[in-house]
Design a protein around this motif. Structure first.
Motif, short mmCIF file in Angstrom:
data_model
loop_
_atom_site.label_atom_id
_atom_site.label_comp_id
_atom_site.label_asym_id
_atom_site.label_seq_id
_atom_site.Cartn_x
_atom_site.Cartn_y
_atom_site.Cartn_z
N PRO A 140 -6.99 -10.91 0.20
CA PRO A 140 -7.94 -10.58 1.27
C PRO A 140 -7.73 -9.22 1.91
O PRO A 140 -8.64 -8.70 2.53
N ALA A 141 -6.57 -8.61 1.78
CA ALA A 141 -6.31 -7.34 2.47
C ALA A 141 -6.47 -6.13 1.57
O ALA A 141 -6.08 -5.05 1.94
N ALA A 142 -7.05 -6.30 0.40
CA ALA A 142 -7.20 -5.17 -0.52
C ALA A 142 -8.06 -4.07 0.10
O ALA A 142 -9.14 -4.33 0.60
N GLU A 143 -7.56 -2.85 0.09
CA GLU A 143 -8.25 -1.67 0.56
C GLU A 143 -8.81 -1.83 1.97
O GLU A 143 -9.92 -1.42 2.26
N GLY A 144 -8.07 -2.50 2.83
CA GLY A 144 -8.44 -2.57 4.23
C GLY A 144 -9.53 -3.57 4.58
O GLY A 144 -9.92 -3.69 5.71
N ARG A 145 -10.05 -4.30 3.63
CA ARG A 145 -11.10 -5.26 3.95
C ARG A 145 -10.47 -6.65 4.05
O ARG A 145 -9.50 -6.94 3.39
N VAL A 146 -11.05 -7.47 4.86
CA VAL A 146 -10.55 -8.83 5.02
C VAL A 146 -11.68 -9.79 4.72
O VAL A 146 -12.49 -10.11 5.58
N GLY A 147 -11.80 -10.20 3.47
CA GLY A 147 -12.76 -11.21 3.08
C GLY A 147 -14.21 -10.81 3.14
O GLY A 147 -15.07 -11.65 3.14
#
Length: 151
Positions: A140-147
């Motif tokens: 969920p935390a890939a490249e600063g995005r959360v879901g």
């Protein structure tokens, strides 16, 4: 009218989709090759062979996504692996459900109908579920995005 080719890096969602698809294709090839070998020269029954090939394919897909597509997230421990396995099991259940509805519920019992419902419709729906589950719950935390679906 001229079209201009994209010259910068791929947009985040596009790059994510391509990476997810590449990892999935490699995992699919492992699943198919291992299942074929285990059923043939390996001499295993269909359910044992499929269970083992599925687990191997999940490991390959997880590695491809963790080291490639979602390398910025890098979750640690067994939890992400367990969640990834659960998401993939849910995807397999979607494929089986599509096949069961078509074959037993609708009475479409030909090999072609089984292939369309399980391997085409079921695979498409399962892939959407796997992509959403992987990006939402496993990385969920890939490249600063959360879901987020928007990247």
């Amino acid at each position: 009218m001229t079209t201009r080719a994209w010259s910068g890096p791929a947009p985040p969602l596009r790059r994510e989709l391509l990476g997810f698809a590449a990892a999935g294709l490699v995992a699919y090839a492992v699943d198919l090759a291992l299942f074929t070998w285990l059923r043939g020269p390996g001499g295993l029954g269909p359910l044992t062979a499929k269970a083992l090939s599925f687990l191997a394919a999940c490991a390959v897909a997880y590695a491809g996504n963790a080291l490639g597509t979602y390398r910025a997230a890098r979750p640690r421990g067994l939890r992400p692996c367990a969640v990834f396995l659960a998401v993939n099991l849910a995807g397999a259940a979607v494929q089986l459900l599509c096949l069961a509805v078509s074959h037993y519920g609708l009475g479409l019992t030909s090999q072609r109908a089984d292939t369309v419902s399980g391997a085409i419709v079921g695979m498409a729906l399962a892939t959407v579920l796997r992509f959403w589950g992987t990006r939402t719950w496993v990385f969920p935390a890939a490249e600063g995005r959360v879901g987020s679906w928007t990247g």
